[in-house]
Design an enzyme around this catalytic site. Structure first.
Site, short mmCIF file in Angstrom:
data_model
loop_
_atom_site.label_atom_id
_atom_site.label_comp_id
_atom_site.label_asym_id
_atom_site.label_seq_id
_atom_site.Cartn_x
_atom_site.Cartn_y
_atom_site.Cartn_z
N HIS A 22 65.50 -3.19 32.22
CA HIS A 22 65.92 -2.89 30.85
C HIS A 22 66.57 -1.50 30.78
O HIS A 22 66.38 -0.67 31.65
CB HIS A 22 64.73 -2.94 29.89
CG HIS A 22 63.69 -1.88 30.15
ND1 HIS A 22 62.83 -1.94 31.23
CD2 HIS A 22 63.38 -0.74 29.48
CE1 HIS A 22 62.03 -0.88 31.21
NE2 HIS A 22 62.35 -0.13 30.16
N ASP A 24 66.49 1.63 27.86
CA ASP A 24 65.53 1.97 26.81
C ASP A 24 66.11 1.73 25.41
O ASP A 24 67.24 2.11 25.10
CB ASP A 24 65.12 3.44 26.93
CG ASP A 24 64.16 3.68 28.09
OD1 ASP A 24 63.41 2.75 28.44
OD2 ASP A 24 64.16 4.80 28.64
N HIS A 182 66.60 0.19 34.32
CA HIS A 182 65.54 0.60 35.23
C HIS A 182 64.38 -0.39 35.18
O HIS A 182 64.28 -1.22 34.27
CB HIS A 182 65.06 2.03 34.93
CG HIS A 182 64.55 2.23 33.53
ND1 HIS A 182 65.37 2.39 32.46
CD2 HIS A 182 63.28 2.29 33.05
CE1 HIS A 182 64.65 2.55 31.35
NE2 HIS A 182 63.38 2.47 31.68
N ARG A 197 57.47 9.99 28.54
CA ARG A 197 58.90 9.80 28.37
C ARG A 197 59.37 10.40 27.06
O ARG A 197 58.69 10.29 26.03
CB ARG A 197 59.23 8.30 28.36
CG ARG A 197 60.74 8.00 28.45
CD ARG A 197 61.05 6.58 28.05
NE ARG A 197 61.07 6.42 26.61
CZ ARG A 197 61.15 5.24 25.99
NH1 ARG A 197 61.18 4.12 26.69
NH2 ARG A 197 61.17 5.17 24.66
#
Length: 229
Positions: A22, A24, A182, A197
């Site tokens: 995916h 983000d 990623h 994150r």
């Protein structure tokens, strides 16, 4: 999950393991420009992260496929199916903590229509906008949509188009979320894995014809402000 400019999102294995390709937050109209990930607690083995270059993937497509995908749009949603498939395979059902986390994530529905090929706002490159938040390709039957999505997604994630990182404590990874996908590999059993994150606000994607992405459902202002033109 949502936040402001001070927000840090824990990527915590106690809340589930995406284990899926995916970019983000593509389910909102203003896709984050940059993602930053810092290792906090790592398992004794596994837990690597793999990135794929979606600009290189587009450039490597056959010209006939480029012509096709440049006219396609996809609906991205925060309600996606990869977790359901994993739950069906789990003995004993869904963990209560993980279910609560997932329910909060889905408490407000977001759907946005993005071009499958966007123009990168800084480099001018054409990049593929796909990944596991894609619900369907607009205007195609479910069978056609799934077949074409799988073909393109497999092309993006070809081994020669990827790089893999083995985390060490304190490592910080920074990447362009607009030109990559990623995958956090869930190969570390029941061991703890925690990373922090943050995402840097991005602009609304634009197709090769200059048409911007369109939100269908949900107010995304809590995720990030729209960058000035």
């Amino acid at each position: 999950m949502r936040g402001d400019e001070h927000a840090v999102l824990p990527i915590d294995s106690d809340h589930g393991k995406a284990n899926s390709w995916h970019s983000d937050v593509t389910f909102v109209d203003r896709i984050p420009a940059i993602s930053v990930l810092r290792a906090v607690t790592l398992p004794p083995y596994g837990g690597t992260t793999v990135w794929a270059n979606t600009a290189a993937a587009y450039a490597d497509l056959h010209p006939a496929l480029q012509a096709l995908v440049e006219r396609l749009w996809a609906v991205h949603s925060n309600v996606y199916d990869y977790v359901a498939e994993r739950d069906e395979q789990r003995i004993g059902g869904i963990d209560v903590k993980e279910q609560g986390y997932r329910d909060e994530f889905r408490s407000q529905l977001f759907e946005t229509e993005h071009p499958v090929v966007r123009v990168h706002p800084e480099t001018g490159e054409r990049v593929l906008v796909l990944g596991h938040f894609v619900k369907r390709l607009v205007g195609l039957s479910s069978r056609e949509s799934d077949a074409l999505f799988q073909l393109l997604q497999h092309h993006v994630t070809k081994l020669e188009n990827t790089v893999r990182w083995n985390w060490s404590p304190g490592d910080v990874a920074i990447w362009d979320n607009r030109a990559t996908q990623h995958y956090g590999v869930a190969d570390y059993g029941d061991h703890k894995r925690l990373l922090h994150r943050i995402t840097v606000a991005g602009d609304v994607p634009v197709s090769i014809d200059g048409v911007p992405s369109t939100p269908r459902t949900g107010d995304a202002t809590a995720y990030s402000t729209t960058s000035a033109a």
